[in-house]
Design an enzyme around this catalytic site. Sequence first.
Site, PDB file in Angstrom:
ATOM      1  N   CYS A  80       0.845  -1.192   0.000  1.00  0.00           N
ATOM      2  CA  CYS A  80       0.000   0.000   0.000  1.00  0.00           C
ATOM      3  C   CYS A  80       0.887   1.251   0.000  1.00  0.00           C
ATOM      4  CB  CYS A  80      -0.979  -0.033   1.160  1.00  0.00           C
ATOM      5  SG  CYS A  80      -2.373   1.114   0.912  1.00  0.00           S
ATOM      6  N   HIS A 183      -3.729  -4.661  -0.472  1.00  0.00           N
ATOM      7  CA  HIS A 183      -3.501  -5.155   0.882  1.00  0.00           C
ATOM      8  C   HIS A 183      -3.557  -6.683   0.882  1.00  0.00           C
ATOM      9  CE1 HIS A 183      -3.699  -1.442   3.308  1.00  0.00           C
ATOM     10  NE2 HIS A 183      -4.493  -1.002   2.350  1.00  0.00           N
ATOM     11  N   GLU A 185      -2.847  -8.663   3.231  1.00  0.00           N
ATOM     12  CA  GLU A 185      -3.337  -9.130   4.532  1.00  0.00           C
ATOM     13  C   GLU A 185      -4.856  -9.084   4.622  1.00  0.00           C
ATOM     14  OE1 GLU A 185      -3.096  -4.690   5.162  1.00  0.00           O
ATOM     15  OE2 GLU A 185      -2.114  -6.217   3.937  1.00  0.00           O
TER      16      GLU A 185
END
Length: 201
Positions: A80, A183, A185
């Site tokens: 990011c 992202h 995650e």
Amino acid sequence: MTVTVIDYGGGNIGSVVNMLKRVGSDVAVVREPAEIASSERILLPGVGAFDRGVSLLKETGFFEPIRAFAVSGRPVLGICLGMQLLADSSEEGELRGLGLIPGAARRFAAKPGLRIPHMGWNAVVPRDHEPLLDGIAEENRFYFVHSYHVEPADESHVAATTGYGSSFVSMIRRDNVVGAQFHPEKSHDFGKTLLKNFAAA
């Protein structure tokens, strides 16, 4: 298989740490620049504005050690804002980035029906062979939240692209240094695979 996550105050790192642990990686969260010197690989997260990210890296003393780590040839992943910080600069601010991958972050051009920030799920298409995308299906979906995207100065540093209004660069790579605009995650199994690949890099 240890991933060192840099905690420089540039965002909530909890979800990144948790996902790395889910894929079986050992995780070291560091808050002191000297701690990264002996790391196997480092992950630079980040959310928010470009100049604030650069300022935090400098205030915490991580700016130059990250540059030195990258020169050592060990794996570096920025996600990011962390990806944008790898570049030289950003239209969002005035400070100079890490300069590890030549280029600049540009704001999405306003177009009818195109919402900015870009927020949601989109496919990531590798330009050539990108090792971090190994084992990830073509019909993938990664989660994005951003208003700026990196335009590398050298086309050979484009690792993957994504369509949003038009095609933009969603991953960059220069040798051992990689950036991902999305992202991982927050991207479920696709993100888990990418982080697992990085942990094994």
